[in-house]
Write a protein that holds these residues in place. Structure first.
Motif, short mmCIF file in Angstrom:
data_model
loop_
_atom_site.label_atom_id
_atom_site.label_comp_id
_atom_site.label_asym_id
_atom_site.label_seq_id
_atom_site.Cartn_x
_atom_site.Cartn_y
_atom_site.Cartn_z
N PRO A 80 0.80 -1.39 0.05
CA PRO A 80 0.02 0.03 -0.04
C PRO A 80 0.99 1.29 0.17
O PRO A 80 2.02 1.08 0.30
CB PRO A 80 -1.04 -0.06 1.31
N VAL A 81 0.23 2.12 -0.01
CA VAL A 81 0.88 3.75 -0.28
C VAL A 81 1.71 4.18 0.89
O VAL A 81 2.54 4.81 1.14
CB VAL A 81 0.08 4.81 -0.67
N GLY A 82 0.74 3.31 2.15
CA GLY A 82 1.68 3.76 3.49
C GLY A 82 2.93 3.23 3.86
O GLY A 82 3.53 3.58 4.54
N ILE A 83 3.11 2.27 2.90
CA ILE A 83 4.67 1.61 3.04
C ILE A 83 5.63 2.81 2.62
O ILE A 83 6.72 2.47 3.25
CB ILE A 83 4.88 0.37 2.26
N THR A 84 5.26 3.87 2.04
CA THR A 84 6.16 4.88 1.71
C THR A 84 6.13 6.14 2.76
O THR A 84 6.69 6.95 2.29
CB THR A 84 6.48 4.98 0.34
N TRP A 138 5.33 5.38 10.50
CA TRP A 138 4.18 4.84 10.26
C TRP A 138 4.58 3.93 8.98
O TRP A 138 3.61 2.46 8.94
CB TRP A 138 2.95 5.64 9.73
N SER A 139 5.61 4.07 8.20
CA SER A 139 5.71 2.83 7.12
C SER A 139 6.21 1.67 7.74
O SER A 139 6.02 0.51 7.22
CB SER A 139 6.99 3.55 6.39
N ILE A 140 7.05 1.85 9.13
CA ILE A 140 7.56 0.66 9.53
C ILE A 140 6.44 -0.08 10.03
O ILE A 140 6.34 -1.40 10.01
CB ILE A 140 8.79 0.99 10.51
N ILE A 179 1.56 -5.78 8.17
CA ILE A 179 1.15 -6.55 6.86
C ILE A 179 1.90 -7.97 6.99
O ILE A 179 1.36 -8.85 6.92
CB ILE A 179 1.56 -5.89 5.83
N ALA A 180 2.97 -7.84 7.53
CA ALA A 180 3.87 -9.31 7.29
C ALA A 180 3.31 -10.13 8.46
O ALA A 180 2.89 -11.33 8.42
CB ALA A 180 5.41 -8.82 7.82
N VAL A 181 2.86 -9.61 9.87
CA VAL A 181 2.01 -10.48 10.66
C VAL A 181 0.64 -10.82 10.16
O VAL A 181 0.34 -12.13 10.32
CB VAL A 181 2.04 -9.69 12.14
N ALA A 200 -0.97 6.16 8.18
CA ALA A 200 0.34 6.21 7.24
C ALA A 200 -0.42 6.68 5.91
O ALA A 200 0.27 7.37 5.24
CB ALA A 200 0.55 4.77 7.06
N ASP A 201 -1.44 6.24 5.36
CA ASP A 201 -1.91 6.87 3.94
C ASP A 201 -2.26 8.38 4.03
O ASP A 201 -1.92 9.10 3.37
CB ASP A 201 -3.18 6.24 3.63
N ALA A 202 -2.90 8.82 5.32
CA ALA A 202 -3.10 10.23 5.20
C ALA A 202 -1.67 10.88 5.44
O ALA A 202 -1.55 12.17 4.92
CB ALA A 202 -3.81 10.39 6.94
#
Length: 400
Positions: free
Chosen positions: A48-52, A57-59, A65-67, A199-201
């Motif tokens: 998702p965009v929140g990963i960047t 928040w990215s971490i 997501i991994a869990v 994170a998206d916000a």
């Protein structure tokens, strides 16, 4: 049941999820349409965009997501009987199906919040679509055979040390493994539910702030003076004819993967030209990324006053008196640093007590996130015309 038979396939699922997203990102950054089509086919964009987004928040989104994907795959594989199925092909199929369902749930989780927001808010908002869930399901189809193969192979590994011999470990009871997997999946999904919207916000806020700052600097350089728009506090209540400006134009839009994304472009608007009864300004889009991308067709426009109360403005496609002739929709490839432009024209409005438009809300195409561009216009409603994206026209003075 040996814990390794659950943990290892779940870890393979996590690695496959992030590997697919990483390959998709590489394809988008390559600038090659052929490579992009290949990566779109074999590597769904699972991240998702929140990963960047800005840290932390990215971490947090990445860990959640991994869990979530690991725990949910393990839980569903157990529920589907991947560890107990015989012959081996049945266990493989059960684990593969678990990957498809897990990907669908994790990928489509933001859809739940989009749907809730659409139901709870009366203001116009983009309708949620099934694209995210479909991407997760497609990941399960394309990549799910990897954790399924790991599960099938580990299910056939014999116990080399019988119980009672030195080094032997008692297998865990099936209900215990099931309960632990369910707990891990619940923690992961809850983490995604909490961290992903924030994170998206944060990502959108950073992009909007950067784009607005760059556009303001460009406008100041062109005008040769300091500007101070956007500092007035909003009124206690918006005007009766104010229109909410959604971040994304409502509708189910078709977006080509080669088109420029919102984080690749910075927009700027010129000072308006004026003639008897007519107005016009030029809006440019600059590719600020390191990868080429394409703009195609007409931009998405909306207008608001200096405190972002929107106007009822009808946007038409074409060119007015002060614009270049509209050549229609054509694909314009922008290399890094390249620019494209459109002309926005309108007729002089009648007198109004409303403050005129102080911001242009623009996206390269409907369906992309709109960015704010400070403008100085007399638009208070009515109609405006906009041309399709084109390469910058040559300055006649410079050419001569």
């Amino acid at each position: 049941m040996r814990a390794v038979r659950v943990v290892v396939p779940a870890l393979v699922a996590v690695v496959a999820w992030f590997a697919s997203g990483a390959l998709s990102t590489l394809g988008m950054a390559s600038g090659s349409p052929a490579l992009l089509r290949v990566t779109r086919l074999v590597a769904p964009d699972t991240l998702p965009v929140g990963i960047t987004a800005p840290e932390p928040w990215s971490i947090l989104v990445g860990v959640a997501i991994a869990v979530a994907i690991g725990g949910l795959f393990a839980l569903l594989a157990l529920v589907f009987g991947a560890d107990r199925a015989a012959p081996r092909i049945a266990g493989f199929a059960a684990a593969w199906a678990a990957a498809v369902v897990a990907g669908t749930i994790v990928g489509g989780l933001p859809l739940v919040f989009a749907l809730a927001e659409a139901l709870l808010h009366t203001a116009a908002a983009p309708l949620p679509t099934l694209d995210l869930a479909a991407t997760g399901a497609y990941w399960g189809v394309v990549w799910g055979w990897l954790p399924a193969l790991a599960a099938a192979l580990l299910a056939t590994v014999p116990v080399t040390r019988p119980l009672g011999t030195p080094g032997a470990v008692a297998p865990l009871a099936y209900p215990v493994v099931l309960a632990v997997s369910a707990g891990v999946a619940a923690i992961g999904l809850a983490g995604v539910a909490v961290a992903s919207p924030i994170a998206d916000a944060a990502w959108h806020a950073r992009i909007s702030d950067n784009a607005a700052a760059e556009a303001a600097e460009a406008a100041e350089r062109e005008a040769g003076l300091e500007t101070g728009t956007g500092n007035a506090p909003p009124p206690a209540t918006p005007p009766a004819d104010a229109v909410p400006i959604p971040e994304i134009a409502p509708g189910d839009w078709r977006i080509d993967p080669t088109w420029c994304t919102e984080n690749q472009l910075a927009f700027a608007a010129s000072r308006p030209d004026a003639a008897t009864g007519h107005r016009g300004m030029r809006v440019t889009a600059t590719n600020v990324s390191t990868a080429p991308c394409t703009v195609d067709g007409y931009p998405d426009l909306a207008f608001s006053d200096p405190v972002t109360n929107g106007f009822e403005v009808r946007v038409l496609h074409g060119s007015g008196m002060l614009g270049e002739p509209d050549a229609g929709a054509v694909a314009v490839e922008l290399p890094p640093g390249g620019t494209a432009e459109v002309d926005v024209t309108w007729d002089a409005p009648a007198h109004s007590d409303r403050d005129p438009a102080g911001f242009l809300h623009i996206a390269a195409y409907p369906g992309a996130v709109r960015q704010f561009v400070p403008i100085d216009t007399d638009i208070v409603g009515g109609e405006v015309e906009v041309t399709a994206w084109r390469l910058p026209t040559e300055d006649p003075a410079a050419a001569g």
